[in-house]
Design a protein around this motif. Structure first.
Motif, PDB file in Angstrom:
ATOM      1  N   UNK A 139     -75.548  70.295  15.644  1.00 39.05           N
ATOM      2  CA  UNK A 139     -76.869  70.095  15.075  1.00 39.05           C
ATOM      3  C   UNK A 139     -77.465  68.835  15.668  1.00 39.05           C
ATOM      4  N   UNK A 140     -78.721  68.946  16.080  1.00 42.60           N
ATOM      5  CA  UNK A 140     -79.407  67.788  16.647  1.00 42.60           C
ATOM      6  C   UNK A 140     -80.561  67.397  15.742  1.00 42.60           C
ATOM      7  N   UNK A 141     -80.887  66.141  15.764  1.00 36.76           N
ATOM      8  CA  UNK A 141     -82.097  65.683  15.089  1.00 36.76           C
ATOM      9  C   UNK A 141     -82.584  64.479  15.871  1.00 36.76           C
ATOM     10  N   UNK A 142     -83.828  64.513  16.253  1.00 38.51           N
ATOM     11  CA  UNK A 142     -84.389  63.426  17.041  1.00 38.51           C
ATOM     12  C   UNK A 142     -85.544  62.798  16.282  1.00 38.51           C
ATOM     13  N   UNK A 197     -81.670  60.333  19.119  1.00 40.78           N
ATOM     14  CA  UNK A 197     -81.221  61.655  18.695  1.00 40.78           C
ATOM     15  C   UNK A 197     -79.774  61.572  18.250  1.00 40.78           C
ATOM     16  N   UNK A 198     -79.474  62.321  17.216  1.00 39.57           N
ATOM     17  CA  UNK A 198     -78.100  62.425  16.729  1.00 39.57           C
ATOM     18  C   UNK A 198     -77.651  63.850  16.981  1.00 39.57           C
ATOM     19  N   UNK A 199     -76.460  64.011  17.529  1.00 44.36           N
ATOM     20  CA  UNK A 199     -75.891  65.346  17.674  1.00 44.36           C
ATOM     21  C   UNK A 199     -74.581  65.350  16.906  1.00 44.36           C
ATOM     22  N   UNK A 200     -74.534  66.159  15.867  1.00 41.74           N
ATOM     23  CA  UNK A 200     -73.323  66.256  15.069  1.00 41.74           C
ATOM     24  C   UNK A 200     -72.642  67.563  15.403  1.00 41.74           C
TER      25      UNK A 200
END
Lengths: 329, 376, 179
Positions: B309-312, B321-324
């Motif tokens: 899951x990404x969130x920028x 951006x975080x990629x979990x």
């Protein structure tokens, strides 16, 4: 006043040294207090009333620190530089007329002497930077030399312009010529040269550059060169450089006052005296501090281009104009 | 006789020397080291050597729960902590399919934009300090102090906020905060006019920044530089607009873009962004809905379904951006933090070639680096 | 975008062999059928090469392209031509599957498109060609990935430790790393 000449000289020299020391210490206080006011903060308040003892505390702290001489440095030159940077300022003040009779040694080529000794300051900073054998210091030393060579020329051209107007190198004589109301000052002698205010501005800019003050503080440039030529100096070695900076500002502003602002002459024609000299000089000193805390630093090449492309042509022009006016009128 | 501001690499002499700028140097704003190969005062090669404050946040993410890792995110870029928490919280919410109540989203926007202004104010002061102008720093910090006071009132901390929680906020904003924020936006606009008159229009500053350190849009793209850096190169790339998150689509704001690509362009972009942030805050305050600030049914122990899951977000320095990557446990399998300063600095070697030392430092300042953000 | 999205998907798909046939010669894809992923031991979703659209609202990116390792540079070149910029390069260590995953994130400066290009490498010899020839910005990201995972980027100019201490010979983000 019936004291013999050697004693008089000795007293004057002691007075000048005290004057320089006092100024160097308390201009630091003025600078810190002034900077604080420009930045909406109180500045030093803790040591003494309004922080007035702060310079003494600073000096004690610097004196109590070890003077570190880096093992890779040139030890003799490294120690010599702080001495060399301070002494010319003292020499120059010996010929500055603080009042009509208040001058240590009135010699008829006072102006030459001021500029002769004034340029030693540059050599001292260069030596300090070079002897430190620190890359930042060497860059700073190279900058100081090219900067001061560039600014010595327009400064001297302006002074030659002024000499044409005054016709003498005797500083006291120059002051006497400016007696009377303030429009008799060299700054406003438009009949002799309509560009006189411009020459003053050039002189002032050059003085800022020669004393390495912002916005021309290429030598120190603490955000680029850490502390420039003074990076390796510790304790009072640094302290002397620091004091010399203020001593040189005092000398520069004194010369500007004598040459352009009528020295100890009153602007209203009466009550002339040393107080006028001090008032004018400290006003100039304050403006120097004011400029430092207002403007960012210039670029190094911008600084040199300013000198070679603008100041030198303009000062040459004023020189030519002055000689034409002298011939015509 | 004219001294050039720039000499190309092929014209440099062979007599170079290495100058270590940092890790302790006034211009690097932290423990960044730049290995400069110099030809006199011209830079033949500038090689940034980061890693002096590397803390391995990504490894820390792999051995603690999502909630335990949350405070870490605000310590990566300590100047825009809100945005960083927002990205991590957003990624978890996206994966766990938590819907955040509207009031919480609006408050997130308000606090994020306040944080952006405070970050830009720090940059403004520090950048001018790099250029040798001391006084603006104190003025900027004075303004920033007001923001910190406001945020301290609702979050309890002044710098490393942990205000956003999975599903909403730690607590609701109070009337003092709303009034204080209104007062602040009214107070800040005349201050910006003053900065323009005193600083931006100063001829020395303009000469120092104009046409210095040009970065092309192509270079930004190749190096992944984002934020004010790419916007100062004429590309209207703003995550808030291009990949809208939170409730940003509901606000009217411009994306300041300057095509010159020089330090002045980046300077102007940031100054203009403060104005736009004030605009967003005003609108958000006007439209702030009533209601809860925390989603119902947020599980106490968060387990994300397997997958990545990404969130920028648009942090103050660019795209964060975080990629979990989750493997259905209560701790993440992998957390990747994509930091804007890292990519922004990576173009420094190419961009600074041939420049003079003071100009190269102006360029570095205009990139607005936060060293913990590079090193993570 | 200089190329249309359909065109881009088609081009990326051409890099990835069709799902019906066994994956590329390196064989990064597990042999078992995609319908039955082994959830318990290998938690990652089954990996098959291919380029597919994903739900942005659920995932945070639009296009997920899983390519064989030898096609990574080609994919980078494709995206470069399409005007994408490099966002980040990172890795994931799939210990249970004895694989290393390399993830390349791309963003587009003017269109709202995010692409993730991924490839799987054998964990014993994780080697993949560098894309720093296409995107100079990948230099630092690949160095960082090498630091953390020990993935060798063939052709990379300098893989010395970057964020880690200069004498570091360990790779902390490997799952079997013990501090």
């Amino acid at each position: 006043m019936n004291i013999s000449e050697p004693i008089r000289l000795l007293l004057f020299l002691a007075g000048i040294m005290a004057f320089v020391g006092f100024n160097a210490a308390y201009l630091v206080w003025v600078e810190r207090k002034g900077a604080a006011r420009f930045q909406r903060r109180p500045g030093p308040t803790e040591v003494g009333f309004a922080g007035l003892l702060q310079p003494i505390a600073d000096a004690l702290k610097l004196l109590s620190k070890q003077v570190i001489v880096p093992p890779t440095s040139d030890a003799i030159l490294f120690r010599l530089a702080p001495v060399l940077v301070m002494s010319p300022a003292l020499m120059c003040l010996a010929v500055i007329p603080f009042g009509e009779t208040l001058v240590a040694r009135n010699i008829n080529i006072g102006l030459v002497m001021v500029f002769a000794f004034g340029s030693i300051n540059v050599m001292a900073i260069m030596l300090g930077g070079w002897a430190s054998r620190n890359k930042y210091a060497v860059i700073s030393a190279a900058r100081v030399v090219s900067q001061d060579v560039a600014y010595e020329i327009p400064m001297l051209l302006v002074v030659i312009t002024l000499l044409m107007v005054t016709g003498t190198m005797d500083l006291n004589q120059i002051v006497r010529q400016q007696a009377g109301w303030f429009w008799h000052w060299n700054l406003f002698k438009l009949t002799a040269n309509p560009l006189m205010p411009v020459t003053f501005v050039i002189f002032y800019i050059c003085m800022l550059a020669e004393t390495n003050r912002a916005p021309f503080d290429m030598a120190e440039a603490e955000s680029e060169l850490v502390a420039g030529a003074f990076t390796e100096y510790a304790g009072m070695g640094f302290g002397v450089f620091f004091m010399a900076e203020y001593a040189n500002i005092v000398v520069g502003c004194s010369v500007a006052t004598v040459l352009f602002l009528g020295g100890w002459q009153s602007p209203i024609g009466v009550w002339s005296g040393p107080w006028w000299f001090l008032l004018k000089m400290y006003f100039l000193v304050f403006s120097v501090i004011w400029i430092r805390w207002t403007f960012p630093r210039t670029q190094f090449y911008g600084l040199l281009n300013l000198s070679w492309k603008i100041l030198i042509p303009v000062s040459l022009f004023t020189l030519v104009l002055s000689s034409i006016m002298l011939k015509l009128f | 006789m004219s001294i050039p501001s720039f000499i190309p690499h092929e014209k440099m002499s062979d007599e170079t020397f290495v100058l270590n700028l940092g890790p302790q140097h006034p211009a690097t704003h932290g423990v960044l080291r730049v290995k400069l190969t110099m030809d006199g005062e011209y830079i033949a090669r500038a090689e940034p050597v980061p890693g002096y404050i590397h803390r391995m946040h990504e490894k820390m993410g792999e051995n603690r729960t999502y909630a335990q890792f949350l405070p870490n995110t605000s310590r990566i870029d300590y100047l825009s902590a809100m945005h960083y928490t927002h990205a991590f919280v957003g990624a978890v919410e996206r994966a766990a399919r938590i819907t955040v109540p509207p009031r919480a989203e609006y408050v997130r926007v308000i606090t994020s934009e306040l944080n952006r202004i405070s970050s830009h104010l720090v940059w403004f002061g520090a950048f001018l300090l790099d250029l040798g102008g001391f006084t603006p720093l104190l003025y900027a910090f004075d303004d920033r102090e007001k923001i910190l006071d406001l945020l301290e009132g609702i979050t309890g901390s002044r710098l490393t906020y942990c205000y956003y929680r999975f599903g909403g906020l730690y607590n609701d904003v109070d009337a003092d905060f709303l009034k204080g924020t209104r007062d602040f936006t009214a107070y800040m606009r005349p201050r910006l006019d003053m900065y323009r008159a005193l600083v931006t229009d100063n001829i020395i500053l303009r000469k120092r920044l104009e046409s210095i350190g040009p970065i092309s849009a192509e270079m930004c793209r190749k190096y992944g530089a984002t934020g004010p850096v790419i916007r100062g190169s004429g590309v209207a790339y703003d995550v808030r607009r291009i990949e809208p998150y939170s409730v940003y689509p509901e606000f009217q704001f411009d994306i300041p873009v300057y095509p010159e690509g020089d330090c002045m362009a980046r300077y102007l972009v940031r100054m203009e962004e403060i104005v736009q942030s004030l605009r967003i805050i005003d609108q958000a305050l006007d439209q702030l809905p009533e209601g809860p600030v925390m989603a119902e049914k947020v599980p106490r122990v968060i387990k994300l379904p397997p997958g990545d899951y990404c969130y920028a977000v648009e942090a103050a320095r660019g795209r964060f951006a975080v990629r979990i990557v989750s493997d259905n446990k209560d701790i993440p399998y992998r957390v990747k933090l994509r930091a804007p300063s890292f990519s922004n600095l990576s173009l420094y070697e190419e961009a600074s070639q041939g420049m003079m030392l003071p100009d190269a430092l102006a360029l570095m300042g205009s990139l607005d680096l936060v060293i913990p953000d590079i090193d993570r | 975008m200089s190329v249309s999205l359909e065109e881009l998907i088609a081009r990326l798909s051409r890099l990835c062999p069709p799902e019906a046939s066994p994956a590329s010669s390196e064989g990064p894809a597990p042999a078992e059928s995609p319908a039955a992923p082994a959830v318990a031991l290998a938690p990652a979703p089954a990996v098959t090469n291919g380029c597919r659209l994903v739900d942005y609202a659920a995932k945070g990116y639009h296009l997920d392209a899983i390519v064989p390792p030898d096609k990574v540079v080609e994919a980078a070149r494709l995206l470069d031509e399409a005007g994408f910029g490099l966002d980040a390069v990172t890795g994931v260590d799939w210990l249970a599957q004895e694989q290393m995953e390399v993830v390349y994130d791309y963003f587009h400066p003017s269109a709202s498109w995010r692409v993730a290009v991924r490839c799987r490498l054998p964990r014993q010899t994780p080697e993949v060609a560098t894309i720093s020839t296409v995107f100079p910005g990948a230099n630092w990201h690949e160095r960082e990935t090498h630091d953390f995972f020990g993935i060798q980027f063939v052709g990379h100019p300098d893989l010395s430790p970057f964020l880690l201490p200069e004498d570091a010979d360990y790779h902390p983000l490997r799952k079997d790393f013990v501090a």
